[in-house]
Scaffold this motif. Structure first.
Motif, PDB file in Angstrom:
ATOM      1  N   VAL A  66       0.851  -1.199   0.000  1.00 51.04           N
ATOM      2  CA  VAL A  66       0.000   0.000   0.000  1.00 51.04           C
ATOM      3  C   VAL A  66       0.886   1.247   0.000  1.00 51.04           C
ATOM      4  CG1 VAL A  66      -1.774   1.282   1.261  1.00 51.04           C
ATOM      5  CG2 VAL A  66      -1.861  -1.230   1.192  1.00 51.04           C
ATOM      6  N   PHE A  67       1.954   1.200   0.802  1.00 57.24           N
ATOM      7  CA  PHE A  67       2.892   2.328   0.820  1.00 57.24           C
ATOM      8  C   PHE A  67       3.559   2.503  -0.547  1.00 57.24           C
ATOM      9  CE2 PHE A  67       2.530   2.671   5.350  1.00 57.24           C
ATOM     10  CZ  PHE A  67       2.999   3.947   5.649  1.00 57.24           C
ATOM     11  N   PHE A  68       3.946   1.389  -1.170  1.00 58.57           N
ATOM     12  CA  PHE A  68       4.579   1.472  -2.484  1.00 58.57           C
ATOM     13  C   PHE A  68       3.634   2.124  -3.495  1.00 58.57           C
ATOM     14  CE2 PHE A  68       7.821  -1.786  -1.291  1.00 58.57           C
ATOM     15  CZ  PHE A  68       8.924  -1.068  -1.731  1.00 58.57           C
ATOM     16  N   PHE A  69       2.349   1.779  -3.412  1.00 58.57           N
ATOM     17  CA  PHE A  69       1.389   2.383  -4.344  1.00 58.57           C
ATOM     18  C   PHE A  69       1.353   3.896  -4.163  1.00 58.57           C
ATOM     19  CE2 PHE A  69      -2.820   4.266  -4.828  1.00 58.57           C
ATOM     20  CZ  PHE A  69      -2.995   4.109  -6.195  1.00 58.57           C
ATOM     21  N   PHE A  70       1.281   4.333  -2.907  1.00 62.50           N
ATOM     22  CA  PHE A  70       1.201   5.772  -2.673  1.00 62.50           C
ATOM     23  C   PHE A  70       2.516   6.471  -3.015  1.00 62.50           C
ATOM     24  CE2 PHE A  70      -2.664   4.819  -0.428  1.00 62.50           C
ATOM     25  CZ  PHE A  70      -3.420   5.966  -0.615  1.00 62.50           C
ATOM     26  N   ARG A  81       4.210  17.820  -7.081  1.00 68.19           N
ATOM     27  CA  ARG A  81       5.001  17.623  -5.879  1.00 68.19           C
ATOM     28  C   ARG A  81       4.087  17.251  -4.710  1.00 68.19           C
ATOM     29  NH1 ARG A  81      10.014  18.977  -4.152  1.00 68.19           N
ATOM     30  NH2 ARG A  81      10.306  19.339  -1.919  1.00 68.19           N
ATOM     31  N   VAL A  82       4.344  16.093  -4.107  1.00 62.25           N
ATOM     32  CA  VAL A  82       3.521  15.625  -2.989  1.00 62.25           C
ATOM     33  C   VAL A  82       4.420  15.291  -1.811  1.00 62.25           C
ATOM     34  CG1 VAL A  82       1.813  13.939  -2.219  1.00 62.25           C
ATOM     35  CG2 VAL A  82       1.847  14.661  -4.608  1.00 62.25           C
ATOM     36  N   ASP A  83       4.027  15.710  -0.637  1.00 61.67           N
ATOM     37  CA  ASP A  83       4.779  15.422   0.587  1.00 61.67           C
ATOM     38  C   ASP A  83       4.648  13.936   0.927  1.00 61.67           C
ATOM     39  OD1 ASP A  83       5.792  15.163   3.131  1.00 61.67           O
ATOM     40  OD2 ASP A  83       5.089  17.131   3.775  1.00 61.67           O
ATOM     41  N   TYR A  84       5.778  13.269   1.123  1.00 62.43           N
ATOM     42  CA  TYR A  84       5.736  11.833   1.440  1.00 62.43           C
ATOM     43  C   TYR A  84       5.034  11.577   2.777  1.00 62.43           C
ATOM     44  CZ  TYR A  84       8.478   9.970  -2.401  1.00 62.43           C
ATOM     45  OH  TYR A  84       8.882   9.569  -3.650  1.00 62.43           O
ATOM     46  N   GLN A  85       5.115  12.517   3.691  1.00 61.16           N
ATOM     47  CA  GLN A  85       4.420  12.311   4.957  1.00 61.16           C
ATOM     48  C   GLN A  85       2.902  12.282   4.746  1.00 61.16           C
ATOM     49  OE1 GLN A  85       4.474  15.428   8.017  1.00 61.16           O
ATOM     50  NE2 GLN A  85       4.912  13.845   9.538  1.00 61.16           N
ATOM     51  N   VAL A  86       2.409  13.138   3.847  1.00 60.35           N
ATOM     52  CA  VAL A  86       0.969  13.143   3.545  1.00 60.35           C
ATOM     53  C   VAL A  86       0.560  11.817   2.913  1.00 60.35           C
ATOM     54  CG1 VAL A  86      -0.833  14.247   2.179  1.00 60.35           C
ATOM     55  CG2 VAL A  86       0.917  15.647   3.291  1.00 60.35           C
ATOM     56  N   LEU A  87       1.380  11.328   1.980  1.00 60.61           N
ATOM     57  CA  LEU A  87       1.073  10.043   1.353  1.00 60.61           C
ATOM     58  C   LEU A  87       1.093   8.910   2.380  1.00 60.61           C
ATOM     59  CD1 LEU A  87       3.115  10.282  -1.987  1.00 60.61           C
ATOM     60  CD2 LEU A  87       0.682  10.704  -1.607  1.00 60.61           C
ATOM     61  N   ALA A  88       2.039   8.969   3.316  1.00 66.17           N
ATOM     62  CA  ALA A  88       2.108   7.932   4.353  1.00 66.17           C
ATOM     63  C   ALA A  88       0.865   7.968   5.240  1.00 66.17           C
ATOM     64  CB  ALA A  88       3.366   8.142   5.196  1.00 66.17           C
ATOM     65  N   ILE A  89       0.382   9.169   5.544  1.00 69.38           N
ATOM     66  CA  ILE A  89      -0.834   9.302   6.354  1.00 69.38           C
ATOM     67  C   ILE A  89      -2.020   8.645   5.654  1.00 69.38           C
ATOM     68  CG2 ILE A  89      -2.541  10.980   7.158  1.00 69.38           C
ATOM     69  CD1 ILE A  89      -0.146  12.840   7.817  1.00 69.38           C
ATOM     70  N   TRP A  90      -2.146   8.917   4.347  1.00 64.35           N
ATOM     71  CA  TRP A  90      -3.271   8.318   3.609  1.00 64.35           C
ATOM     72  C   TRP A  90      -3.117   6.802   3.506  1.00 64.35           C
ATOM     73  CZ3 TRP A  90      -7.892  10.094   2.650  1.00 64.35           C
ATOM     74  CH2 TRP A  90      -8.098  11.470   2.660  1.00 64.35           C
ATOM     75  N   ALA A  91      -1.894   6.328   3.314  1.00 67.09           N
ATOM     76  CA  ALA A  91      -1.671   4.881   3.243  1.00 67.09           C
ATOM     77  C   ALA A  91      -2.075   4.213   4.557  1.00 67.09           C
ATOM     78  CB  ALA A  91      -0.203   4.598   2.925  1.00 67.09           C
ATOM     79  N   LEU A  92      -1.643   4.779   5.672  1.00 65.11           N
ATOM     80  CA  LEU A  92      -1.992   4.219   6.974  1.00 65.11           C
ATOM     81  C   LEU A  92      -3.497   4.314   7.234  1.00 65.11           C
ATOM     82  CD1 LEU A  92       0.953   5.668   9.105  1.00 65.11           C
ATOM     83  CD2 LEU A  92       0.503   3.244   8.712  1.00 65.11           C
ATOM     84  N   GLY A  93      -4.085   5.462   6.869  1.00 63.39           N
ATOM     85  CA  GLY A  93      -5.518   5.667   7.127  1.00 63.39           C
ATOM     86  C   GLY A  93      -6.396   4.721   6.334  1.00 63.39           C
ATOM     87  N   LEU A  94      -6.119   4.607   5.033  1.00 63.93           N
ATOM     88  CA  LEU A  94      -6.946   3.743   4.185  1.00 63.93           C
ATOM     89  C   LEU A  94      -6.771   2.273   4.555  1.00 63.93           C
ATOM     90  CD1 LEU A  94      -6.521   5.464   0.690  1.00 63.93           C
ATOM     91  CD2 LEU A  94      -8.384   5.693   2.332  1.00 63.93           C
ATOM     92  N   TYR A  95      -5.554   1.892   4.937  1.00 53.78           N
ATOM     93  CA  TYR A  95      -5.304   0.493   5.321  1.00 53.78           C
ATOM     94  C   TYR A  95      -5.990   0.175   6.657  1.00 53.78           C
ATOM     95  CZ  TYR A  95      -2.653  -3.734   6.479  1.00 53.78           C
ATOM     96  OH  TYR A  95      -2.284  -5.019   6.818  1.00 53.78           O
ATOM     97  N   GLY A 162      10.671   3.430   5.862  1.00 53.48           N
ATOM     98  CA  GLY A 162      11.250   2.964   4.607  1.00 53.48           C
ATOM     99  C   GLY A 162      10.948   3.865   3.428  1.00 53.48           C
ATOM    100  N   PHE A 163      10.161   4.915   3.669  1.00 55.59           N
ATOM    101  CA  PHE A 163       9.767   5.821   2.586  1.00 55.59           C
ATOM    102  C   PHE A 163      10.154   7.268   2.903  1.00 55.59           C
ATOM    103  CE2 PHE A 163       7.294   2.020   2.411  1.00 55.59           C
ATOM    104  CZ  PHE A 163       7.254   1.712   1.059  1.00 55.59           C
ATOM    105  N   SER A 164      11.294   7.388   3.582  1.00 51.67           N
ATOM    106  CA  SER A 164      11.896   8.705   3.841  1.00 51.67           C
ATOM    107  C   SER A 164      11.023   9.620   4.690  1.00 51.67           C
ATOM    108  CB  SER A 164      12.232   9.405   2.512  1.00 51.67           C
ATOM    109  OG  SER A 164      13.085   8.603   1.728  1.00 51.67           O
ATOM    110  N   VAL A 165      10.188   9.046   5.558  1.00 50.41           N
ATOM    111  CA  VAL A 165       9.372   9.854   6.464  1.00 50.41           C
ATOM    112  C   VAL A 165       9.991   9.749   7.859  1.00 50.41           C
ATOM    113  CG1 VAL A 165       7.088  10.199   7.480  1.00 50.41           C
ATOM    114  CG2 VAL A 165       7.306   9.436   5.095  1.00 50.41           C
ATOM    115  N   LEU A 166      10.389  10.873   8.410  1.00 52.94           N
ATOM    116  CA  LEU A 166      11.039  10.866   9.726  1.00 52.94           C
ATOM    117  C   LEU A 166      10.041  10.494  10.820  1.00 52.94           C
ATOM    118  CD1 LEU A 166      13.443  11.418  11.568  1.00 52.94           C
ATOM    119  CD2 LEU A 166      12.759  13.836  11.617  1.00 52.94           C
TER     120      LEU A 166
END
Length: 215
Positions: A66-70, A81-95, A162-166
């Motif tokens: 799911v993270f790879f997709f986002f 340009r998309v913030d990786y932290q925002v994408l990680a939030i959506w990946a975690l939320g949808l999962y 693993g996706f550069s999110v601190l």
């Protein structure tokens, strides 16, 4: 202790990153999970089908994929340009929403059918029955399993490392570059997660006492 005191700023940023991922992802999961949970018991076949497909498709997909997709698929579908932290939030939320939906569905099944029938008999629509009668009771009866889902979400925030999110899951790599012992860092990360989970367990006990359902 020097591992922390010598790098307070980085520890603070990492802890804040974990908290943001948890709260924002949890908010998405909670809202979407209740909607999908209601769809799963809807009298409308298409709503039940959409809910079932979403839960079975996303829940059975590894979170890393799911993270790879986002991280790689989303920018192709929506260039920019998309913030990786925002994408990680959506990946975690949808999962996590798929697990919340199943917990809500199990809670709905604990509400006596007669209550829903009585609500419909006085003219309430399906949406009114769910939001005013069924979901409030279901939400109160599923506090323990719901908290287990959110404890899992808290731990899953480390996948974002693993996706550069601190966050706390990635701080070892940063501190290793500064010459800090990886073992000491990992032990501190474990201790912080234990404290955070204990906080959630305390919250669970408080909510159970205040929102206990008497049948």
């Amino acid at each position: 202790m020097g591992t922390i005191t010598n790098n307070l700023g980085l520890w603070g940023d990492a802890l804040w990153g974990t908290v943001v991922l948890f709260l924002a992802g949890g908010g998405i999961a909670l809202v979407l999970g209740f909607v999908v949970g209601a769809m799963r018991v809807s009298p409308v076949p298409i709503a039940r089908a959409v809910g079932a497909v979403y839960v079975n498709f996303v829940r059975n997909t590894p979170l890393t994929l799911v993270f790879f997709f986002f991280a790689f698929g989303f920018p192709l579908l929506f260039p920019g340009r998309v913030d990786y932290q925002v994408l990680a939030i959506w990946a975690l939320g949808l999962y996590t929403a798929t697990y919340v939906a199943e917990v809500v569905r199990s809670g709905i099944n604990t509400v006596p059918v007669g209550q829903a029938e009585a609500a419909r008999a006085i003219g309430l629509t399906f949406g009114q029955v769910m939001t005013q009668v069924v979901l409030p009771q279901a939400g109160r009866s599923v506090i323990p399993p719901m908290m287990s889902v959110f404890i899992a979400l808290l731990k899953n925030t480390t996948v974002a490392a693993g996706f550069s999110v601190l966050n706390l899951g990635s701080i070892r790599a940063y501190l290793s570059e500064r010459g800090e012992s990886s073992l000491a860092v990992l032990l501190w990360v474990m201790a912080i997660f234990v404290v955070l989970v204990m906080g959630l367990s305390w919250l669970q006990n408080v909510l159970e006492r205040r929102l206990k359902v008497t049948r």
